[in-house]
Design an enzyme around this catalytic site. Structure first.
Site, PDB file in Angstrom:
ATOM      1  N   CYS A  12       0.398   5.072   3.409  1.00 16.16           N
ATOM      2  CA  CYS A  12      -0.700   5.655   2.658  1.00 16.16           C
ATOM      3  C   CYS A  12      -0.186   5.989   1.274  1.00 16.16           C
ATOM      4  CB  CYS A  12      -1.179   6.947   3.320  1.00 16.16           C
ATOM      5  SG  CYS A  12      -1.833   6.717   4.977  1.00 16.16           S
ATOM      6  N   GLY A  38      -3.814   2.037   0.543  1.00 14.42           N
ATOM      7  CA  GLY A  38      -4.768   2.436   1.566  1.00 14.42           C
ATOM      8  C   GLY A  38      -6.181   2.254   1.079  1.00 14.42           C
ATOM      9  N   ASN A 112       2.095  10.912   3.918  1.00 16.13           N
ATOM     10  CA  ASN A 112       2.378   9.482   4.072  1.00 16.13           C
ATOM     11  C   ASN A 112       3.617   9.371   4.953  1.00 16.13           C
ATOM     12  OD1 ASN A 112       3.902   6.999   1.911  1.00 16.13           O
ATOM     13  ND2 ASN A 112       2.800   6.685   3.805  1.00 16.13           N
ATOM     14  N   GLY A 113       3.508   8.571   6.004  1.00 22.74           N
ATOM     15  CA  GLY A 113       4.651   8.384   6.893  1.00 22.74           C
ATOM     16  C   GLY A 113       4.223   8.453   8.338  1.00 22.74           C
ATOM     17  N   TYR A 253       7.085  -5.667  -0.080  1.00 22.72           N
ATOM     18  CA  TYR A 253       5.652  -5.905   0.083  1.00 22.72           C
ATOM     19  C   TYR A 253       4.754  -4.779  -0.401  1.00 22.72           C
ATOM     20  CZ  TYR A 253       1.130  -6.268   2.334  1.00 22.72           C
ATOM     21  OH  TYR A 253      -0.213  -6.289   2.551  1.00 22.72           O
TER      22      TYR A 253
HETATM   23  P1  5GP Z   1       1.399 -12.308   9.587  1.00 20.40           P
HETATM   24  O1  5GP Z   1       2.739 -12.964   9.685  1.00 20.40           O
HETATM   25  O2  5GP Z   1       1.303 -11.098  10.488  1.00 20.40           O
HETATM   26  O3  5GP Z   1       0.279 -13.216   9.841  1.00 20.40           O
HETATM   27  O4  5GP Z   1       1.188 -11.816   8.113  1.00 20.40           O
HETATM   28  C1  5GP Z   1       2.226 -11.421   7.274  1.00 20.40           C
HETATM   29  C2  5GP Z   1       1.666 -11.179   5.899  1.00 20.40           C
HETATM   30  O5  5GP Z   1       0.723 -10.108   5.937  1.00 20.40           O
HETATM   31  C3  5GP Z   1       2.729 -10.795   4.899  1.00 20.40           C
HETATM   32  O6  5GP Z   1       3.047 -11.892   4.095  1.00 20.40           O
HETATM   33  C4  5GP Z   1       2.076  -9.704   4.054  1.00 20.40           C
HETATM   34  O7  5GP Z   1       1.698 -10.217   2.804  1.00 20.40           O
HETATM   35  C5  5GP Z   1       0.842  -9.292   4.795  1.00 20.40           C
HETATM   36  N1  5GP Z   1       0.863  -7.905   5.287  1.00 20.40           N
HETATM   37  C6  5GP Z   1      -0.205  -7.109   5.420  1.00 20.40           C
HETATM   38  N2  5GP Z   1       0.122  -5.900   5.894  1.00 20.40           N
HETATM   39  C7  5GP Z   1       1.437  -5.896   6.069  1.00 20.40           C
HETATM   40  C8  5GP Z   1       2.341  -4.927   6.553  1.00 20.40           C
HETATM   41  O8  5GP Z   1       2.011  -3.798   6.898  1.00 20.40           O
HETATM   42  N3  5GP Z   1       3.634  -5.291   6.615  1.00 20.40           N
HETATM   43  C9  5GP Z   1       4.047  -6.535   6.258  1.00 20.40           C
HETATM   44  N4  5GP Z   1       5.336  -6.838   6.366  1.00 20.40           N
HETATM   45  N5  5GP Z   1       3.219  -7.479   5.801  1.00 20.40           N
HETATM   46  C10 5GP Z   1       1.920  -7.172   5.713  1.00 20.40           C
HETATM   47 MG    MG Z   2       1.183 -11.928   1.931  1.00 20.23          MG
END
Ligand code: 5GP
Ligand code: MG
Ligand code: SF4
Length: 473
Positions: A12, A38, A112-113, A253
């Site tokens: 968040c 968020g 946040n956390g 990310y």
């Molecule tokens: P997935 O492999 O689950 O289909 O999607 C991965 C992608 O979702 C990542 O490239 C990132 O851009 C996006 N993403 C959205 N939310 C998160 C998150 O909470 N953690 C991570 N590592 N990637 C996320």
């Molecule tokens: Mg992505």
């Protein structure tokens, strides 16, 4: 795909300001800068020295606030929050800051956390009579403060915070004090700034830039700040010293490229991640490098610079649909990716394409993008991921997947490559990631948490630790 949600403090954004007549308006701008952290709900609680007043709602910052509401929220200090989407525990009662009115003094909290011992603390509190209004872990902190046998108020807060385990970057507002605290490992970012004479606190420094505030420093792990009309006082939650462990995924990310975390600029760190990857796959032959917008554009530029392969805009993001992870079902998720990204056919047709992306969680996103590039005529698609394989769940507020959902927990790199239908697949090594972040600390891994890649958790994990929630991306 809905699971029951008990812990609700995911990734968040928090913001706070003390000592400014426009505190609600400035919080609104601050939340705008933190919107990427968020999108499910947003709130501001202000104090005018006599009472606390909340303005909050579900949705984006722009949907929640308007001029009239902000103007009505008069006061010289405020704390504010943007909330990450959740799979089933939404609802206005969980939108932060949470506000608790009491005859002994009202208080608001924004967090946040994720607390790894929230269940344990909650059970004890319920046994001794506490009644919880929301499903949020954050409420635990308030009950702990109220129940503390210590005195005066500051000692109660300190005592309550010392019982928390896990990740927290939080702010508490009373009618005449703002309290700022970070967990002992410093898992989530939190920075301190000044706007004229006013103190400003934010999850990311991009919020300071937007309101014209000046960065002062990051709030230290384990630090406890009291801000009142008499100024800022620095204390520590306890005397314990723990290893510094800033979430590596913030650099990869989550954070915005124009933010600095512990003085390291996120865009520059991502560029270096791309450069590291290019070095790790030296000699790869391809025609163009493209990043998956927005999080991987910086790293794709770094990869192109290091490899000498031209950077191109191979994928375009439709800005008017939210991040795909707000969609709750697999079906919607799949539709979401298509709505969100389009290939630039002229760039990729007949080309050997290097596609740089930040992470693979389930593998669904990469698979779709590889397929999209191939359908647009790409001759080869080489996937470069600027983080190591994610083999372990995160207990500290992001990712939120259980092990079974993490494709890398049960598949080798070759098996993942096959699953996402890429010609080659390369992940950044943990060493490459540490070098790329180039943090100014001598601690192990430069003081980064790398637990989701290594299984090396910086805190203890309890058998009843609740994962933040089912991840939606
Ligand atoms: P997935 O492999 O689950 O289909 O999607 C991965 C992608 O979702 C990542 O490239 C990132 O851009 C996006 N993403 C959205 N939310 C998160 C998150 O909470 N953690 C991570 N590592 N990637 C996320
Ligand atoms: Mg992505
Ligand atoms: Fe960040 Fe991973 Fe650590 Fe969670 S486990 S805090 S996602 S580095």
């Amino acid at each position: 795909m809905f699971t029951e949600i008990r812990g609700l403090n995911e990734e968040c954004g928090v913001f706070g300001i003390w000592g400014h007549t426009e505190s609600a308006q400035l919080s609104y701008y601050g939340l705008h800068a933190l919107q990427h952290r968020g999108q499910e709900g947003a709130g501001i609680v202000v104090t005018d020295g006599n009472s606390l007043r909340p303005v909050k709602g579900e949705g984006l910052v722009n949907d929640v606030f308007n001029e009239e509401k902000l103007r009505a929220a008069t006061g010289h200090a405020a704390i504010a929050h943007v909330r990450y989407p959740t799979a089933g525990g939404g609802g206005i009662e969980n939108v932060q800051p949470l506000l608790f009115r009491s005859s002994t003094g009202s208080l608001a909290i924004a967090h946040n956390g994720n607390l790894v011992n929230a269940n344990h603390l909650k059970q004890n509190l319920e046994r001794s009579g506490s009644i919880f209004n929301s499903t949020s872990d954050t409420e635990v902190v308030i009950h702990l403060i109220k129940k503390s046998s210590h005195s005066p108020f500051r000692a109660k807060v300190k005592n309550a915070l010392s019982l928390l385990k896990g990740a927290f970057a939080l702010m508490i507002l009373t009618k005449d004090m703002m309290i700022v605290a970070r967990d002992r490992n410093g898992l989530r970012p939190l920075s301190l700034g000044k706007l004229g004479d006013a103190w400003v606190v934010a999850s990311e420094t991009c919020a300071f830039d937007l309101i014209g505030a000046e960065y002062v420093r990051d709030v230290e792990p384990g630090e406890l700040l009291y801000i009142t009309n008499n100024g800022l006082e620095v204390d520590r939650i306890s005397d314990d010293i723990a290893p510094r462990a800033m979430c590596a995924m913030e650099y990869v990310y989550f954070a915005r490229p124009d933010s600095n975390i512990d003085t390291v600029n996120v865009h520059m760190a991502r560029k270096r991640m791309g450069r590291e990857l290019a070095r790790e796959v030296a000699g790869i032959e391809a025609d163009v490098v493209t990043g998956v917008p927005d999080s991987s554009l910086s790293s794709a530029i770094g990869f192109a610079e290091e490899s000498g392969i031209p950077y191109e805009l191979g994928l375009i993001k439709n800005r008017y649909v939210g991040r795909t992870f707000i969609q709750p079902t697999q079906e919607l998720r799949e539709r979401g990716v298509k709505m969100k990204l389009s290939p630039v056919v002229q760039v990729v047709k007949g080309k050997r394409v290097i596609m740089v992306d930040d992470s693979i969680v389930r593998g669904t996103t990469s698979k779709r993008i590889v397929r999209m590039l191939k359908e647009a005529g790409a001759a080869e698609v080489h996937v470069m991921i600027t983080s190591p394989p994610m083999t372990n769940p995160c207990f500290y507020g992001i990712d939120t997947s259980t092990s079974e959902q993490l494709i890398a927990s049960s598949h080798s790199v070759e098996e993942i490559r096959e699953a996402i239908e890429a010609d080659t697949l390369t992940f950044l090594t943990p060493e490459g990631m540490v070098r790329a972040t180039a943090r100014p600390f001598d601690d192990e891994n430069g003081g980064l948490c790398m637990a989701c890649f290594t299984g090396n958790y910086p805190t203890e994990i309890f058998s009843d630790t609740v994962l933040p929630h089912e991840k939606e991306c």
